[in-house]
Design a protein around this motif. Sequence first.
Motif: not given
Length: 362
Positions: A52, A54, A337-338, A341-342, A344-345, A348
Motif C-alpha cells: 500500500t 501507506e 486515499q485516506r 476511505d473516510q 466510503e466508511e 457504509k
Amino acid sequence: LASRLKATVTDVIKKLMGLGVMAAQNQVIDFDTASIVAEEMGAKVEKEVVVTIEERLIDDSEDNADELVSRSPVVVVMGHVDHGKTSLLDRIRHASVTATEAGGITQHIGAYTVEADGKQITFLDTPGHEAFTAMRARGAAVTDIVILVVAADDGIMPQTVEAINHAKAANVQIIVAINKIDKPHANPDKVMQELTEYNLVPEQWGGDTICCPVSAVTGEGIDNLLEMVNLVAEVADLKANPNRLAKGTVVEARLDKGRGPVATLLVQNGTLHSGDVIIAGMTVGHVRVMTNDKGAVVNEAGPSTPVEITGLAEVPAAGDIFNAVEDERLARELVEQRKFDQKEEQFKQYQKVTLDNLFSQI
Ligand code: GDP
Ligand code: MG
C-alpha cells in the motif's frame, strides 16, 4: 485468466466445470480456484504482494537498540473539575520559568517542557478528558504518566474515577497529587483511603501508588511531585531514536488568519526539521516555521519535544498522528486515499443506519 494462460475461454470454463465450478465467461473466481486451473494448465502461479502507499511511504520499522537514547517523560494532568488541574499546571510552569526567560510564559501552545533537577519533563495541557479520550480513540499513545489531581477537601469524585479508568486502560502510570492541603478542611488520609477502593494503594501504606500532598496555591510539595515524576520516568527507562524521520501526535490545531493552519505537535520518535514534508491525518505540507514552547524559532525538535508549526495545507484534528516522509508526491496520494476511505466508511455507516431504520419500521 484465459488470455493470461494463452488458452481459450471454453478451455478454462471446461476446467472449472471439472472442478465443480459452474462459471460464466465474465464471472469472478477466487484466487485459489484460479491458481488450481492455471496450474492444471501448466502455468506457475505466484501471489502478488500488494504494497500500500501507506507502507511505501511511512517507515514503521523497529528501532535498533543501539540507536535508542533516553527521552523525557510526557505527562498529563487529570482529575475532577475544580480540584486544581489548571492551578497546578500554572504553578509548575511558573516555578520553572527562570528570570532570564522574561515573558517566556505568555506563549500558549498546549504543551510545554519544564525543568526539574536538571531533567526535562513535557506537560500536555489537554483541555480535559475529552482530548485525551479522542487521542486514545485514534490510537495515539501520547502520555507516559498521568498526574491525578484529587482535592484533599473533596476526595474522589466521578471525573476522578473516569480519569483512573482512562489511565488504567491506556496502561499509563498514575501519580496522585493530593491538592489543596493548605485548606483547613483538607484530609489527605481520607483521599488515600478512597484510592484503595480503586486498587491504588499508597506507597505510605505498602502499595505502589505514589501520593504527593501538594498545594497549587502555596507551592508546597510541588518540587517533591516533580521529583517523583522524574523517578517514575527513570524507572520506566523511556527511550527514542532521534536519528529517523519524525513521528508523533497533533496535540491541537487551529486556523490562524495570517499564518494559515497552525498545529502543536508532540514529536515522539525521530527528529523533526524545518522544511520536512509531513503528513498529519488528512493533510500534508512542509514544516515552514517551527517554534518551541517559549516562542523561539527552532530548526529541529527531537523526541518528547512539543513544537508549533505552520505549513500544513489544512487544519489537522487533535489526536491525529503525524509522520515526516520523504516523498511529497506519494504523501499527497496517501491523503487522497485516506479521504476516499473516510468517505466510503461514512457511506457504509449511512447505509447501515438506513437499513436499521427500515427493519425497525417493519
Ligand atoms: P480545575 O477545574 O481542576 O482546572 O481547577 P482550577 O485550577 O481551576 O481550581 C479550582 C479552584 O480551586 C480555583 O478557585 C483555585 O484557586 C482553587 N485551588 C486550586 N488549587 C488550590 C490549592 O492548592 N489550594 C487552595 N486553597 N485552592 C486551590
Ligand atoms: Mg481547569
